[in-house]
Design a protein around this motif. Structure first.
Motif, mmCIF file in Angstrom:
data_model
loop_
_atom_site.group_PDB
_atom_site.id
_atom_site.type_symbol
_atom_site.label_atom_id
_atom_site.label_comp_id
_atom_site.label_asym_id
_atom_site.label_seq_id
_atom_site.Cartn_x
_atom_site.Cartn_y
_atom_site.Cartn_z
ATOM 1 N N GLY A 188 0.884 9.521 -5.131
ATOM 2 C CA GLY A 188 1.475 10.748 -4.601
ATOM 3 C C GLY A 188 2.272 11.467 -5.671
ATOM 4 O O GLY A 188 2.162 12.688 -5.831
ATOM 5 N N GLY A 189 3.059 10.723 -6.429
ATOM 6 C CA GLY A 189 3.836 11.312 -7.520
ATOM 7 C C GLY A 189 2.928 11.993 -8.527
ATOM 8 O O GLY A 189 3.202 13.110 -8.977
ATOM 9 N N VAL A 212 5.630 7.394 5.751
ATOM 10 C CA VAL A 212 5.308 7.490 4.328
ATOM 11 C C VAL A 212 4.723 8.863 4.019
ATOM 12 O O VAL A 212 5.097 9.511 3.034
ATOM 13 C CB VAL A 212 4.333 6.376 3.899
ATOM 14 C CG1 VAL A 212 3.799 6.611 2.500
ATOM 15 C CG2 VAL A 212 5.018 5.028 3.964
ATOM 16 N N PHE A 213 3.842 9.331 4.906
ATOM 17 C CA PHE A 213 3.225 10.634 4.659
ATOM 18 C C PHE A 213 4.231 11.770 4.870
ATOM 19 O O PHE A 213 4.231 12.743 4.129
ATOM 20 C CB PHE A 213 1.974 10.806 5.536
ATOM 21 C CG PHE A 213 0.797 10.073 4.965
ATOM 22 C CD1 PHE A 213 -0.016 10.682 4.020
ATOM 23 C CD2 PHE A 213 0.532 8.754 5.308
ATOM 24 C CE1 PHE A 213 -1.074 10.004 3.459
ATOM 25 C CE2 PHE A 213 -0.529 8.062 4.754
ATOM 26 C CZ PHE A 213 -1.329 8.693 3.823
ATOM 27 N N LEU A 232 0.591 4.325 -2.519
ATOM 28 C CA LEU A 232 0.392 5.707 -2.073
ATOM 29 C C LEU A 232 1.414 6.625 -2.729
ATOM 30 O O LEU A 232 1.095 7.727 -3.178
ATOM 31 C CB LEU A 232 0.506 5.798 -0.549
ATOM 32 C CG LEU A 232 -0.688 5.291 0.255
ATOM 33 C CD1 LEU A 232 -0.368 5.307 1.746
ATOM 34 C CD2 LEU A 232 -1.923 6.135 -0.018
ATOM 35 N N LEU A 233 2.657 6.152 -2.812
ATOM 36 C CA LEU A 233 3.692 7.005 -3.406
ATOM 37 C C LEU A 233 3.520 7.100 -4.916
ATOM 38 O O LEU A 233 3.829 8.132 -5.517
ATOM 39 C CB LEU A 233 5.083 6.479 -3.038
ATOM 40 C CG LEU A 233 5.425 6.676 -1.556
ATOM 41 C CD1 LEU A 233 6.761 6.037 -1.209
ATOM 42 C CD2 LEU A 233 5.451 8.154 -1.186
ATOM 43 N N ILE A 274 0.841 -1.204 0.000
ATOM 44 C CA ILE A 274 0.000 0.000 0.000
ATOM 45 C C ILE A 274 0.880 1.260 0.000
ATOM 46 O O ILE A 274 0.560 2.247 -0.658
ATOM 47 C CB ILE A 274 -0.974 -0.036 1.202
ATOM 48 C CG1 ILE A 274 -2.103 -1.025 0.894
ATOM 49 C CG2 ILE A 274 -1.545 1.346 1.510
ATOM 50 C CD1 ILE A 274 -3.055 -1.265 2.035
ATOM 51 N N PHE A 275 2.010 1.197 0.717
ATOM 52 C CA PHE A 275 2.927 2.356 0.716
ATOM 53 C C PHE A 275 3.371 2.678 -0.713
ATOM 54 O O PHE A 275 3.412 3.840 -1.112
ATOM 55 C CB PHE A 275 4.160 2.069 1.579
ATOM 56 C CG PHE A 275 3.863 1.948 3.040
ATOM 57 C CD1 PHE A 275 2.655 2.379 3.556
ATOM 58 C CD2 PHE A 275 4.799 1.416 3.907
ATOM 59 C CE1 PHE A 275 2.371 2.265 4.910
ATOM 60 C CE2 PHE A 275 4.530 1.301 5.260
ATOM 61 C CZ PHE A 275 3.320 1.722 5.758
ATOM 62 N N ILE A 301 8.787 15.485 -0.119
ATOM 63 C CA ILE A 301 8.977 15.518 -1.574
ATOM 64 C C ILE A 301 8.224 16.705 -2.171
ATOM 65 O O ILE A 301 8.761 17.450 -2.983
ATOM 66 C CB ILE A 301 8.500 14.193 -2.216
ATOM 67 C CG1 ILE A 301 9.375 13.028 -1.756
ATOM 68 C CG2 ILE A 301 8.548 14.298 -3.743
ATOM 69 C CD1 ILE A 301 8.844 11.665 -2.140
ATOM 70 N N VAL A 302 6.979 16.890 -1.709
ATOM 71 C CA VAL A 302 6.158 17.992 -2.234
ATOM 72 C C VAL A 302 6.809 19.338 -1.909
ATOM 73 O O VAL A 302 7.002 20.185 -2.784
ATOM 74 C CB VAL A 302 4.728 17.936 -1.646
ATOM 75 C CG1 VAL A 302 3.956 19.194 -2.009
ATOM 76 C CG2 VAL A 302 3.998 16.703 -2.160
ATOM 77 N N MET A 310 -9.159 0.953 8.500
ATOM 78 C CA MET A 310 -7.991 0.110 8.240
ATOM 79 C C MET A 310 -7.349 -0.406 9.528
ATOM 80 O O MET A 310 -6.231 -0.914 9.519
ATOM 81 C CB MET A 310 -6.974 0.876 7.389
ATOM 82 C CG MET A 310 -7.482 1.187 5.992
ATOM 83 S SD MET A 310 -6.428 2.304 5.068
ATOM 84 C CE MET A 310 -5.422 1.149 4.141
ATOM 85 N N PHE A 354 6.282 11.875 1.774
ATOM 86 C CA PHE A 354 5.557 12.487 0.658
ATOM 87 C C PHE A 354 5.494 14.011 0.813
ATOM 88 O O PHE A 354 5.742 14.749 -0.146
ATOM 89 C CB PHE A 354 4.151 11.892 0.539
ATOM 90 C CG PHE A 354 3.360 12.530 -0.562
ATOM 91 C CD1 PHE A 354 3.780 12.404 -1.876
ATOM 92 C CD2 PHE A 354 2.226 13.264 -0.290
ATOM 93 C CE1 PHE A 354 3.070 13.014 -2.908
ATOM 94 C CE2 PHE A 354 1.514 13.873 -1.307
ATOM 95 C CZ PHE A 354 1.939 13.736 -2.622
#
Lengths: 206, 94
Positions: free
Chosen positions: A34-35, B76-77, A30-31, A26-27, B83-84, B60, B80
């Protein structure tokens, strides 16, 4: 603990590990999305007016209906897990069935939405698309790619849930071994999770 | 048995979670009808973030998962968002 398990466990199973594996997958998903969201945001910043005009072409009503359908299906798939944990096979089947029905409704809505665009000659590689300026072109390319990739995930999720449905029916998936349904549900929630961001970005922020 | 450690969430809890999510969707639609530029975008994305957190936390089962998994998801968040932010800084100052 291992000695205790050696007596009772006849099969090798590690539900925690399979769930962790599903989460790791799932990660990556998500990425991946996300990209795409990042690409969308950058171009939205650069071609602000074009993105604004293009997003007005989308129907907020259809988008909102699909959002509610997906949120509802997310709940029913979570409920199917609750049902199987309570050893309520009948309810589990009903809840998975409702989830699949919602998925189908979502895809039908998407079909009409895309169909309308395609009918007007707006689809990747069409003559009309080639005539659009860069900003509009980018918006609709991203629209088709992101919602298309999302729809593909819906279809994969449906296949997973259909497998779960049959396994529940044949009692291979029961209150003692339900990790497949857990992972299937996790995947389905991911689909919902992505849509939670897609809907405001694509349909609402105009 | 070590397996099946997953917490069972009651139907009622799940229904309440759905109602909250629907309400937040409604709020998002209402908010975005005010065209206040960056403020609207920020508000819509914040609400989406809240909704995503609720989905992960309750639907979940993240609320009942190990600390390790919860940290991983948070990472992970964070990754992200980094990166943004870095990409936007790049575009803003080039």
């Amino acid at each position: 603990m291992s000695e205790h398990n050696a007596i009772h466990v006849e099969e090798h199973r590690d539900d925690e590990a399979s769930k962790l594996g599903m989460w790791l997958f799932i990660f990556t998903e998500l990425l991946l999305f996300g990209g795409l969201f990042l690409v969308y945001s950058i171009f939205r910043m650069q071609y602000h007016t074009a993105f604004h005009e293009s997003s007005l072409e989308l129907s907020v009503t259809i988008g909102a209906i699909n959002t509610i359908v997906l949120l509802f299906s997310s709940m029913t798939v979570a409920m199917s897990l609750t049902a199987i944990q309570k050893n309520d096979q009948k309810r589990a089947l009903i809840f998975i069935g409702i989830t699949l029905f919602c998925a189908a409704v979502f895809l039908v809505n998407k079909y009409f939405e895309w169909g309308g665009k395609i009918h007007h000659g707006l689809y990747p590689g069409s003559e009309l698309m080639a005539l659009l300026d860069r900003g509009h072109h980018l918006y609709f390319s991203l629209y088709f790619f992101m919602t298309g990739l999302h729809a593909l995930h819906i279809i994969i999720g449906m296949i997973l849930l259909i497998v779960c449905l049959f396994k529940v029916k044949s009692k291979n998936l029961n209150n003692k071994d339900y990790v497949l349904l857990e992972n299937g549900a996790l995947y389905w929630h991911l689909v919902d999770l992505i849509w939670i961001f897609l809907f405001p970005l694509m349909y609402l922020l105009s | 048995m070590a397996n099946n450690t997953t917490h069972t969430i009651e139907y009622k809890t799940l229904s309440i979670v759905l109602l909250v999510l629907m309400f937040l969707t409604f709020v998002t639609i209402e908010i975005t009808s005010f065209h206040l530029g960056a403020l609207t975008v920020t508000a819509a994305l914040l609400i989406a973030g809240v909704k995503a957190t609720i989905v992960m936390y309750h639907f979940m089962h993240l609320k009942y998962e190990s600390l390790l998994l919860r940290i991983l998801v948070a990472m992970v968040f964070v990754l992200f968002i980094l990166i943004v932010v870095i990409t936007f800084i790049d575009y803003a100052f080039r």
